[in-house]
Write a protein that holds these residues in place. Structure first.
Motif, PDB file in Angstrom:
ATOM      1  N   ALA A 273      10.726   8.895  62.109  1.00 17.74           N
ATOM      2  CA  ALA A 273      10.291  10.262  61.806  1.00 17.74           C
ATOM      3  C   ALA A 273      10.242  11.107  63.071  1.00 17.74           C
ATOM      4  O   ALA A 273      10.648  12.283  63.066  1.00 17.74           O
ATOM      5  CB  ALA A 273       8.914  10.233  61.132  1.00 17.74           C
ATOM      6  N   ILE A 274       9.753  10.534  64.174  1.00 17.72           N
ATOM      7  CA  ILE A 274       9.696  11.271  65.444  1.00 17.72           C
ATOM      8  C   ILE A 274      11.106  11.593  65.931  1.00 17.72           C
ATOM      9  O   ILE A 274      11.392  12.718  66.368  1.00 17.72           O
ATOM     10  CB  ILE A 274       8.920  10.472  66.511  1.00 17.72           C
ATOM     11  N   LYS A 275      12.005  10.613  65.854  1.00 17.54           N
ATOM     12  CA  LYS A 275      13.385  10.835  66.311  1.00 17.54           C
ATOM     13  C   LYS A 275      14.054  11.985  65.571  1.00 17.54           C
ATOM     14  O   LYS A 275      14.853  12.723  66.148  1.00 17.54           O
ATOM     15  CB  LYS A 275      14.205   9.555  66.130  1.00 17.54           C
ATOM     16  N   ASN A 276      13.726  12.151  64.294  1.00 19.33           N
ATOM     17  CA  ASN A 276      14.324  13.230  63.504  1.00 19.33           C
ATOM     18  C   ASN A 276      13.857  14.616  63.932  1.00 19.33           C
ATOM     19  O   ASN A 276      14.532  15.612  63.664  1.00 19.33           O
ATOM     20  CB  ASN A 276      13.998  13.034  62.021  1.00 19.33           C
ATOM     21  N   GLU A 277      12.685  14.698  64.592  1.00 20.61           N
ATOM     22  CA  GLU A 277      12.081  15.993  64.889  1.00 20.61           C
ATOM     23  C   GLU A 277      11.931  16.298  66.380  1.00 20.61           C
ATOM     24  O   GLU A 277      11.779  17.445  66.765  1.00 20.61           O
ATOM     25  CB  GLU A 277      10.684  16.077  64.244  1.00 20.61           C
ATOM     26  N   ILE A 278      11.965  15.289  67.226  1.00 22.83           N
ATOM     27  CA  ILE A 278      11.532  15.442  68.611  1.00 22.83           C
ATOM     28  C   ILE A 278      12.371  16.427  69.412  1.00 22.83           C
ATOM     29  O   ILE A 278      11.855  17.135  70.288  1.00 22.83           O
ATOM     30  CB  ILE A 278      11.507  14.052  69.321  1.00 22.83           C
ATOM     31  N   SER A 279      13.665  16.514  69.139  1.00 25.47           N
ATOM     32  CA  SER A 279      14.529  17.369  69.968  1.00 25.47           C
ATOM     33  C   SER A 279      14.273  18.856  69.741  1.00 25.47           C
ATOM     34  O   SER A 279      14.631  19.690  70.579  1.00 25.47           O
ATOM     35  CB  SER A 279      16.004  17.055  69.690  1.00 25.47           C
ATOM     36  N   ILE A 322       5.912   3.695  71.839  1.00 23.53           N
ATOM     37  CA  ILE A 322       6.697   4.781  71.256  1.00 23.53           C
ATOM     38  C   ILE A 322       6.744   5.997  72.184  1.00 23.53           C
ATOM     39  O   ILE A 322       7.802   6.598  72.400  1.00 23.53           O
ATOM     40  CB  ILE A 322       6.131   5.178  69.874  1.00 23.53           C
ATOM     41  N   LEU A 323       5.599   6.388  72.748  1.00 26.66           N
ATOM     42  CA  LEU A 323       5.564   7.559  73.621  1.00 26.66           C
ATOM     43  C   LEU A 323       6.450   7.348  74.848  1.00 26.66           C
ATOM     44  O   LEU A 323       7.191   8.246  75.264  1.00 26.66           O
ATOM     45  CB  LEU A 323       4.126   7.868  74.038  1.00 26.66           C
ATOM     46  N   LYS A 324       6.394   6.162  75.433  1.00 22.53           N
ATOM     47  CA  LYS A 324       7.221   5.855  76.599  1.00 22.53           C
ATOM     48  C   LYS A 324       8.705   5.976  76.251  1.00 22.53           C
ATOM     49  O   LYS A 324       9.500   6.554  77.011  1.00 22.53           O
ATOM     50  CB  LYS A 324       6.918   4.443  77.100  1.00 22.53           C
ATOM     51  N   THR A 325       9.077   5.462  75.085  1.00 25.39           N
ATOM     52  CA  THR A 325      10.473   5.526  74.642  1.00 25.39           C
ATOM     53  C   THR A 325      10.921   6.965  74.435  1.00 25.39           C
ATOM     54  O   THR A 325      12.011   7.353  74.870  1.00 25.39           O
ATOM     55  CB  THR A 325      10.649   4.730  73.335  1.00 25.39           C
ATOM     56  N   MET A 326      10.076   7.771  73.786  1.00 29.17           N
ATOM     57  CA  MET A 326      10.436   9.162  73.508  1.00 29.17           C
ATOM     58  C   MET A 326      10.490   9.991  74.794  1.00 29.17           C
ATOM     59  O   MET A 326      11.293  10.914  74.917  1.00 29.17           O
ATOM     60  CB  MET A 326       9.435   9.777  72.521  1.00 29.17           C
ATOM     61  N   SER A 329      13.805  10.703  76.882  1.00 30.90           N
ATOM     62  CA  SER A 329      14.765  11.758  76.526  1.00 30.90           C
ATOM     63  C   SER A 329      14.111  13.141  76.489  1.00 30.90           C
ATOM     64  O   SER A 329      14.666  14.081  75.915  1.00 30.90           O
ATOM     65  CB  SER A 329      15.398  11.445  75.169  1.00 30.90           C
ATOM     66  N   LYS A 330      12.937  13.279  77.121  1.00 27.11           N
ATOM     67  CA  LYS A 330      12.207  14.552  77.117  1.00 27.11           C
ATOM     68  C   LYS A 330      12.984  15.625  77.883  1.00 27.11           C
ATOM     69  O   LYS A 330      13.497  15.388  78.970  1.00 27.11           O
ATOM     70  CB  LYS A 330      10.823  14.371  77.744  1.00 27.11           C
ATOM     71  N   LYS A 331      13.054  16.815  77.310  1.00 20.05           N
ATOM     72  CA  LYS A 331      13.728  17.942  77.954  1.00 20.05           C
ATOM     73  C   LYS A 331      12.763  18.651  78.903  1.00 20.05           C
ATOM     74  O   LYS A 331      11.546  18.555  78.756  1.00 20.05           O
ATOM     75  CB  LYS A 331      14.233  18.924  76.897  1.00 20.05           C
ATOM     76  N   ASN A 332      13.324  19.405  79.845  1.00 19.81           N
ATOM     77  CA  ASN A 332      12.492  20.086  80.846  1.00 19.81           C
ATOM     78  C   ASN A 332      11.559  21.121  80.237  1.00 19.81           C
ATOM     79  O   ASN A 332      10.488  21.399  80.781  1.00 19.81           O
ATOM     80  CB  ASN A 332      13.382  20.754  81.893  1.00 19.81           C
ATOM     81  N   ASN A 333      11.970  21.710  79.116  1.00 22.97           N
ATOM     82  CA  ASN A 333      11.148  22.763  78.503  1.00 22.97           C
ATOM     83  C   ASN A 333      10.113  22.214  77.525  1.00 22.97           C
ATOM     84  O   ASN A 333       9.368  22.961  76.907  1.00 22.97           O
ATOM     85  CB  ASN A 333      12.043  23.779  77.784  1.00 22.97           C
ATOM     86  N   GLN A 334      10.061  20.886  77.361  1.00 22.42           N
ATOM     87  CA  GLN A 334       9.128  20.283  76.417  1.00 22.42           C
ATOM     88  C   GLN A 334       7.873  19.779  77.124  1.00 22.42           C
ATOM     89  O   GLN A 334       7.923  19.385  78.294  1.00 22.42           O
ATOM     90  CB  GLN A 334       9.792  19.107  75.689  1.00 22.42           C
ATOM     91  N   VAL A 335       6.765  19.803  76.401  1.00 24.01           N
ATOM     92  CA  VAL A 335       5.497  19.272  76.905  1.00 24.01           C
ATOM     93  C   VAL A 335       5.070  18.134  75.991  1.00 24.01           C
ATOM     94  O   VAL A 335       4.923  18.323  74.783  1.00 24.01           O
ATOM     95  CB  VAL A 335       4.411  20.367  76.953  1.00 24.01           C
ATOM     96  N   PHE A 336       4.878  16.944  76.572  1.00 25.68           N
ATOM     97  CA  PHE A 336       4.450  15.772  75.813  1.00 25.68           C
ATOM     98  C   PHE A 336       3.011  15.423  76.187  1.00 25.68           C
ATOM     99  O   PHE A 336       2.658  15.357  77.359  1.00 25.68           O
ATOM    100  CB  PHE A 336       5.345  14.561  76.117  1.00 25.68           C
ATOM    101  N   ILE A 358       1.552   7.803  83.973  1.00 25.22           N
ATOM    102  CA  ILE A 358       2.807   7.591  84.691  1.00 25.22           C
ATOM    103  C   ILE A 358       3.714   6.660  83.896  1.00 25.22           C
ATOM    104  O   ILE A 358       4.910   6.920  83.716  1.00 25.22           O
ATOM    105  CB  ILE A 358       2.546   7.002  86.108  1.00 25.22           C
ATOM    106  N   GLN A 359       3.140   5.580  83.386  1.00 28.71           N
ATOM    107  CA  GLN A 359       3.923   4.597  82.632  1.00 28.71           C
ATOM    108  C   GLN A 359       4.552   5.211  81.381  1.00 28.71           C
ATOM    109  O   GLN A 359       5.700   4.924  81.041  1.00 28.71           O
ATOM    110  CB  GLN A 359       3.027   3.425  82.214  1.00 28.71           C
ATOM    111  N   LYS A 360       3.792   6.059  80.711  1.00 26.93           N
ATOM    112  CA  LYS A 360       4.266   6.618  79.449  1.00 26.93           C
ATOM    113  C   LYS A 360       5.208   7.805  79.637  1.00 26.93           C
ATOM    114  O   LYS A 360       5.903   8.204  78.697  1.00 26.93           O
ATOM    115  CB  LYS A 360       3.077   7.025  78.579  1.00 26.93           C
ATOM    116  N   GLY A 361       5.221   8.410  80.843  1.00 26.40           N
ATOM    117  CA  GLY A 361       6.155   9.496  81.114  1.00 26.40           C
ATOM    118  C   GLY A 361       5.806  10.813  80.464  1.00 26.40           C
ATOM    119  O   GLY A 361       6.659  11.697  80.328  1.00 26.40           O
TER     120      GLY A 361
END
Length: 418
Positions: A273-279, A322-326, A329-336, A358-361
């Motif tokens: 579900a996250i992969k479908n929406e994260i970008s 999951i957070l580390k994996t996502m 591929s985080k974009k510069n304009n995104q905030v996680f 740091i570990q989770k990115g």
């Protein structure tokens, strides 16, 4: 919901117009009175045909105000001005197509339209009408125009069975959601209500995941999904386009009204579900309480008790971060933003938390204690926590209601990004 003290008692002016949904408003008045709000009710002429003014007077502990009172000779100040000055917050529920049209076209004919014209305080809007009326082009245009009013918090009408026996959109939003919007406005601490997240897309996860052991058992945790849902509603109230991905919710489903949400069960469901929406999102809040391990085998039967230990030992597997994996591929304009429940003192947890971010990115990590009395899981629990970033920022939010914490947390994160 948290009861107000006498010193912080808020004054709510409730405007009731002539939709059949008005019959639900006495329950809202009773609900708010029990929460110690001071309420005054104003009934339109058509609403008087649906609700007895005496009922509202008794439930609110204040005289119900009617259309004919507008130019009463006992008034020393125009009534619509006096009421606007008295109120801290206004609610119009239900809002009819006629009153909406008068409001946005500047027609002050009648007491309620006059109040709407004169008001500059925050106002919660709860429309209700037949589906065809709601979808009418003129009504939709008027409602769209209303969204440009800075002091207006609009709650979309709900889907369901209408008074005309049709099934569609047009039901008045649930009373619990109207009260939640009221508590959100109060949490702004008298700062003007603003839609400061307009055009922002926010993805939020919440609640627990559940992993199957066998036909009769599963692995899960105590997360209710309340914090993720309240963050979703707060972001929506502030103008964002929100999607909420969650496990089974252990709270009143009425509070999900108006949120685009997707219910999942397992960690694999959540990842997909996250992969479908994260970008597509600007902000990602990873608030879900994911099970730490799962079972590899997929058995259709129940494992006998005397064999369960051996079965678990052979089929045990850790769930990926999951957070580390996502974050890879985080974009510069995104905030996680990640979340971390902890026990013990913040002093002891601080080092682990700073290592985790740091570990989770992710950009931020919000850490909240769950071993203190009155805090932790469930809608009514209060919470506090510490927001960390990847540098040296550490922002403490004192113990408060979850709706207030959600609002303060989002405020802090978007202010840091600026």
């Amino acid at each position: 919901m948290k009861t107000k003290t006498e010193t912080s008692k808020k004054k709510v002016l409730l405007l009731i117009t002539g939709s059949i949904a008005a019959v639900r408003i006495p329950l809202l008045v009773s609900q708010l009175a029990k929460e110690n709000y001071e309420i005054r009710c104003v009934l339109s002429k058509n609403a008087e045909k649906l609700i007895k003014p005496l009922s509202l007077s008794i439930l609110s502990r204040n005289s119900c105000i009617l259309e004919n009172d507008q130019w009463s000779n006992i008034q020393s100040t125009p009534l619509h001005i006096e009421l606007c000055n008295w109120a801290d917050i206004l609610i119009i529920a239900p809002l009819t197509a006629t009153t909406l049209s008068k409001w946005v076209t500047g027609n002050a004919e009648g007491l309620i339209p006059s109040i709407l014209m004169a008001n500059i305080k925050p106002i919660i809007v709860a429309p209700a009408m037949n589906t065809q009326m709601w979808l009418n082009e003129a009504v939709q245009k008027n409602y769209e125009d209303l969204q440009n009013y800075e002091n207006v918090l609009s709650l979309q009408p709900s889907q369901g069975l209408l008074a005309c026996d049709a099934i569609g959109i047009g039901k008045i939003p649930p009373n619990d959601l109207i009260q939640l919007a009221l508590e959100f406005i109060i949490s702004n601490n008298q700062k003007p209500y603003r839609k400061d997240l307009l055009n922002k897309k926010i993805l939020i996860t919440g609640g627990c995941t559940s992993e199957k052991i066998d036909a009769a058992r599963h692995i899960t945790n105590k997360s209710s999904g309340a914090m993720g849902l309240l963050m979703s509603q707060v972001a929506r109230f502030r103008g964002a386009e929100v999607k909420y991905v969650h496990g089974p919710l252990k709270i009143d489903k009425d509070l999900t009204d108006g949120i685009k949400r997707y219910e999942i069960e397992t960690s694999v469901d959540l990842i997909n579900a996250i992969k479908n929406e994260i970008s597509n999102c600007d902000y990602f809040f990873m608030n879900a309480a994911v099970s730490d391990f799962k079972i590899i085998s997929n058995t259709s039967g129940k494992i006998p008790k005397n064999k369960i230990n051996d079965y678990l030992n052979k089929n045990f597997e850790l769930v990926p971060d999951i957070l580390k994996t996502m974050s890879e591929s985080k974009k510069n304009n995104q905030v996680f933003v990640g979340f971390c429940a902890f026990t013990g003192s913040i002093k002891e947890a601080r080092i682990i938390i700073k290592e985790k971010i740091i570990q989770k990115g992710c950009d931020y990590l919000f850490a909240n204690p769950i071993d203190l009395e009155g805090q932790g899981f469930g809608f009514l629990a209060q919470n506090e926590g510490w927001l960390f970033d990847t540098k040296n920022m550490e922002h403490h939010i004192k113990k408060t209601s979850k709706i207030d914490l959600a609002n303060k947390l989002i405020t802090q994160i978007i202010s840091e990004k600026k």
